[in-house]
Write a protein that holds these residues in place. Structure first.
Motif, PDB file in Angstrom:
ATOM      1  N   TYR A  32      72.900 -52.501  47.426  1.00  0.00           N
ATOM      2  CA  TYR A  32      73.411 -52.147  45.810  1.00  0.00           C
ATOM      3  C   TYR A  32      74.037 -51.114  46.876  1.00  0.00           C
ATOM      4  O   TYR A  32      74.957 -51.241  46.375  1.00  0.00           O
ATOM      5  CB  TYR A  32      72.238 -52.344  45.035  1.00  0.00           C
ATOM      6  CG  TYR A  32      72.665 -51.737  43.415  1.00  0.00           C
ATOM      7  CD1 TYR A  32      73.399 -52.347  42.812  1.00  0.00           C
ATOM      8  CD2 TYR A  32      72.592 -49.515  43.627  1.00  0.00           C
ATOM      9  CE1 TYR A  32      73.860 -51.726  42.189  1.00  0.00           C
ATOM     10  CE2 TYR A  32      72.765 -49.220  42.443  1.00  0.00           C
ATOM     11  CZ  TYR A  32      73.662 -50.286  41.190  1.00  0.00           C
ATOM     12  OH  TYR A  32      74.024 -49.526  40.576  1.00  0.00           O
ATOM     13  N   LYS A  76      78.891 -58.012  35.466  1.00  0.00           N
ATOM     14  CA  LYS A  76      77.322 -58.533  34.676  1.00  0.00           C
ATOM     15  C   LYS A  76      77.944 -59.065  33.964  1.00  0.00           C
ATOM     16  O   LYS A  76      78.532 -59.470  33.308  1.00  0.00           O
ATOM     17  CB  LYS A  76      77.020 -56.757  34.306  1.00  0.00           C
ATOM     18  CG  LYS A  76      75.868 -57.016  33.725  1.00  0.00           C
ATOM     19  CD  LYS A  76      75.566 -55.405  33.624  1.00  0.00           C
ATOM     20  CE  LYS A  76      73.491 -55.703  32.804  1.00  0.00           C
ATOM     21  NZ  LYS A  76      72.403 -54.434  33.871  1.00  0.00           N
ATOM     22  N   ASN A 108      78.464 -50.262  46.399  1.00  0.00           N
ATOM     23  CA  ASN A 108      78.440 -49.757  45.473  1.00  0.00           C
ATOM     24  C   ASN A 108      79.580 -48.938  46.490  1.00  0.00           C
ATOM     25  O   ASN A 108      80.489 -48.996  45.525  1.00  0.00           O
ATOM     26  CB  ASN A 108      77.763 -48.945  44.418  1.00  0.00           C
ATOM     27  CG  ASN A 108      77.523 -49.494  43.474  1.00  0.00           C
ATOM     28  OD1 ASN A 108      77.929 -49.482  42.294  1.00  0.00           O
ATOM     29  ND2 ASN A 108      75.558 -49.501  43.527  1.00  0.00           N
ATOM     30  N   THR A 110      72.413 -59.541  44.005  1.00  0.00           N
ATOM     31  CA  THR A 110      72.877 -58.410  45.448  1.00  0.00           C
ATOM     32  C   THR A 110      71.438 -58.492  46.320  1.00  0.00           C
ATOM     33  O   THR A 110      71.158 -59.137  47.276  1.00  0.00           O
ATOM     34  CB  THR A 110      72.284 -57.522  44.333  1.00  0.00           C
ATOM     35  OG1 THR A 110      73.316 -56.833  43.593  1.00  0.00           O
ATOM     36  CG2 THR A 110      72.014 -56.362  45.635  1.00  0.00           C
ATOM     37  N   THR A 111      70.360 -59.614  45.692  1.00  0.00           N
ATOM     38  CA  THR A 111      69.418 -60.201  46.460  1.00  0.00           C
ATOM     39  C   THR A 111      70.117 -60.926  47.063  1.00  0.00           C
ATOM     40  O   THR A 111      69.043 -60.752  48.247  1.00  0.00           O
ATOM     41  CB  THR A 111      68.227 -60.621  44.948  1.00  0.00           C
ATOM     42  OG1 THR A 111      67.502 -59.357  44.407  1.00  0.00           O
ATOM     43  CG2 THR A 111      67.086 -60.799  45.961  1.00  0.00           C
ATOM     44  N   ARG A 145      67.414 -54.913  49.327  1.00  0.00           N
ATOM     45  CA  ARG A 145      67.835 -54.908  47.676  1.00  0.00           C
ATOM     46  C   ARG A 145      68.874 -53.323  47.626  1.00  0.00           C
ATOM     47  O   ARG A 145      70.006 -53.386  47.620  1.00  0.00           O
ATOM     48  CB  ARG A 145      67.021 -55.103  46.219  1.00  0.00           C
ATOM     49  CG  ARG A 145      67.713 -55.740  45.527  1.00  0.00           C
ATOM     50  CD  ARG A 145      67.073 -56.310  44.354  1.00  0.00           C
ATOM     51  NE  ARG A 145      68.304 -56.428  43.143  1.00  0.00           N
ATOM     52  CZ  ARG A 145      68.523 -55.508  42.329  1.00  0.00           C
ATOM     53  NH1 ARG A 145      68.555 -54.051  42.539  1.00  0.00           N
ATOM     54  NH2 ARG A 145      69.944 -55.583  41.178  1.00  0.00           N
ATOM     55  N   ARG A 146      67.599 -52.198  47.669  1.00  0.00           N
ATOM     56  CA  ARG A 146      68.604 -50.917  47.490  1.00  0.00           C
ATOM     57  C   ARG A 146      68.905 -50.629  48.083  1.00  0.00           C
ATOM     58  O   ARG A 146      70.368 -50.051  47.798  1.00  0.00           O
ATOM     59  CB  ARG A 146      67.343 -49.988  46.803  1.00  0.00           C
ATOM     60  CG  ARG A 146      67.851 -48.783  47.119  1.00  0.00           C
ATOM     61  CD  ARG A 146      67.840 -48.500  45.579  1.00  0.00           C
ATOM     62  NE  ARG A 146      67.476 -47.145  45.118  1.00  0.00           N
ATOM     63  CZ  ARG A 146      68.855 -46.756  44.254  1.00  0.00           C
ATOM     64  NH1 ARG A 146      69.908 -47.819  43.741  1.00  0.00           N
ATOM     65  NH2 ARG A 146      68.937 -45.294  44.261  1.00  0.00           N
ATOM     66  N   SER A 163      82.376 -56.047  41.088  1.00  0.00           N
ATOM     67  CA  SER A 163      80.490 -56.774  40.882  1.00  0.00           C
ATOM     68  C   SER A 163      81.479 -56.700  39.059  1.00  0.00           C
ATOM     69  O   SER A 163      82.413 -56.070  38.743  1.00  0.00           O
ATOM     70  CB  SER A 163      80.005 -55.624  40.335  1.00  0.00           C
ATOM     71  OG  SER A 163      80.207 -54.895  40.260  1.00  0.00           O
ATOM     72  N   TRP A 202      78.609 -59.602  42.652  1.00  0.00           N
ATOM     73  CA  TRP A 202      79.168 -59.728  43.681  1.00  0.00           C
ATOM     74  C   TRP A 202      80.303 -60.004  44.117  1.00  0.00           C
ATOM     75  O   TRP A 202      80.331 -61.545  44.379  1.00  0.00           O
ATOM     76  CB  TRP A 202      78.848 -58.958  44.568  1.00  0.00           C
ATOM     77  CG  TRP A 202      78.206 -58.102  44.549  1.00  0.00           C
ATOM     78  CD1 TRP A 202      76.546 -57.775  44.279  1.00  0.00           C
ATOM     79  CD2 TRP A 202      78.513 -56.496  44.103  1.00  0.00           C
ATOM     80  NE1 TRP A 202      76.006 -56.982  44.274  1.00  0.00           N
ATOM     81  CE2 TRP A 202      76.849 -56.195  43.555  1.00  0.00           C
ATOM     82  CE3 TRP A 202      79.637 -55.749  44.164  1.00  0.00           C
ATOM     83  CZ2 TRP A 202      76.637 -54.145  43.466  1.00  0.00           C
ATOM     84  CZ3 TRP A 202      79.277 -53.966  43.651  1.00  0.00           C
ATOM     85  CH2 TRP A 202      78.061 -53.439  43.726  1.00  0.00           C
TER      86      TRP A 202
END
Length: 79
Positions: free
Chosen positions: A49, A65, A53, A34-35, A45-46, A63, A72
């Protein structure tokens, strides 16, 4: 703070960070966090994100984890 533009017909604010910018960043960066996407697009970043989404809900990105990192990538059908 810079003023955002408005659509002349509807009067609604234009999108400051269009979805296409995130798709383009993913095409250039491939699978990434994301960054890195936020830096490429030029947003925080927010914001990245939240936008990613939305794109995931639209099946345009996926995505996964890995450890503490959310990676992503473009969805197969978007390529």
């Amino acid at each position: 703070m810079a003023e955002r533009g408005r659509d002349e017909e509807s009067g609604k604010f234009t999108e400051e960070y269009p979805k296409e910018d995130f798709i383009k960043a993913l095409k250039e960066l491939e699978s990434t966090g994301t960054t890195d996407i936020a830096e490429s697009v030029g947003c925080d970043r927010r914001t990245a994100y939240l936008k990613l989404n939305i794109l995931e809900e639209e099946n345009k990105v996926e995505s996964k984890k890995i450890g503490n990192v959310l990676l992503w990538e473009l969805a197969v059908e978007s390529v």
